[in-house]
Design a protein around this motif. Structure first.
Motif, PDB file in Angstrom:
ATOM      1  N   HIS A  29       0.807  -1.211   0.000  1.00 37.27           N
ATOM      2  CA  HIS A  29       0.000   0.000   0.000  1.00 37.27           C
ATOM      3  C   HIS A  29       0.846   1.268   0.000  1.00 37.27           C
ATOM      4  O   HIS A  29       0.311   2.362  -0.066  1.00 37.27           O
ATOM      5  N   GLU A  31       3.018   4.230  -1.406  1.00 37.07           N
ATOM      6  CA  GLU A  31       2.920   4.911  -2.699  1.00 37.07           C
ATOM      7  C   GLU A  31       4.128   4.589  -3.567  1.00 37.07           C
ATOM      8  O   GLU A  31       5.242   4.492  -3.094  1.00 37.07           O
ATOM      9  N   ASP A  57      -2.079  11.584  -9.471  1.00 37.32           N
ATOM     10  CA  ASP A  57      -2.497  10.218  -9.160  1.00 37.32           C
ATOM     11  C   ASP A  57      -1.728   9.130  -9.894  1.00 37.32           C
ATOM     12  O   ASP A  57      -1.865   7.953  -9.582  1.00 37.32           O
ATOM     13  N   LYS A  77      -0.385   5.497  -8.923  1.00 33.21           N
ATOM     14  CA  LYS A  77       0.575   5.572  -7.815  1.00 33.21           C
ATOM     15  C   LYS A  77       0.165   4.703  -6.631  1.00 33.21           C
ATOM     16  O   LYS A  77       1.018   4.150  -5.954  1.00 33.21           O
ATOM     17  N   LYS A  78      -1.114   4.590  -6.380  1.00 41.27           N
ATOM     18  CA  LYS A  78      -1.568   3.846  -5.196  1.00 41.27           C
ATOM     19  C   LYS A  78      -1.739   2.359  -5.465  1.00 41.27           C
ATOM     20  O   LYS A  78      -1.368   1.539  -4.630  1.00 41.27           O
TER      21      LYS A  78
END
Length: 85
Positions: A29, A31, A57, A77-78
Motif C-alpha cells: 500500500h 505509494e 495520481d 501511484k496507489k
C-alpha cells in the motif's frame, strides 16, 4: 510437557506468519515511486524508456518499442495498475 512445548511452538509460528502478512500488506500500500513505475511499465511493454511524467495520481511512462512505435503507459501511484494510452 511435550504438549505444552508443541502448543508454544505452534503459537509462535502463527504469530510470525501474521506479522509477515501484515508487513507485506503495508509495503504493497506504500505509494509508488518513479523507479517502480518504470519497472511495471517495462514488464508490460519491452523497450527503451524515453520519458517519465509525474501527475497527482499516476505516472506516465513513455516507451520506445523495438519496432519504432512509442507507447504511453499510465501507472496508478496507489494501486500500481498499468493502463495503455
Amino acid at each position: 510437557m511435550r504438549v505444552l512445548l508443541s502448543l508454544c511452538f505452534i503459537a509462535s509460528a502463527s504469530v510470525s506468519n501474521f506479522a509477515q502478512a501484515t508487513t507485506a500488506k503495508q509495503t504493497s500500500h506504500a505509494e509508488m515511486d518513479k523507479k517502480k513505475a518504470v519497472i511495471l511499465a517495462k514488464q508490460t511493454i519491452d523497450g527503451k524508456t524515453l520519458k517519465i511524467t509525474e501527475k497527482t495520481d499516476f505516472y506516465t511512462v513513455r516507451i520506445l518499442k523495438s519496432d519504432g512505435h512509442v507507447v504511453d503507459l499510465h501507472i496508478n501511484k496507489k494501486t500500481g495498475e498499468v493502463k495503455k494510452d
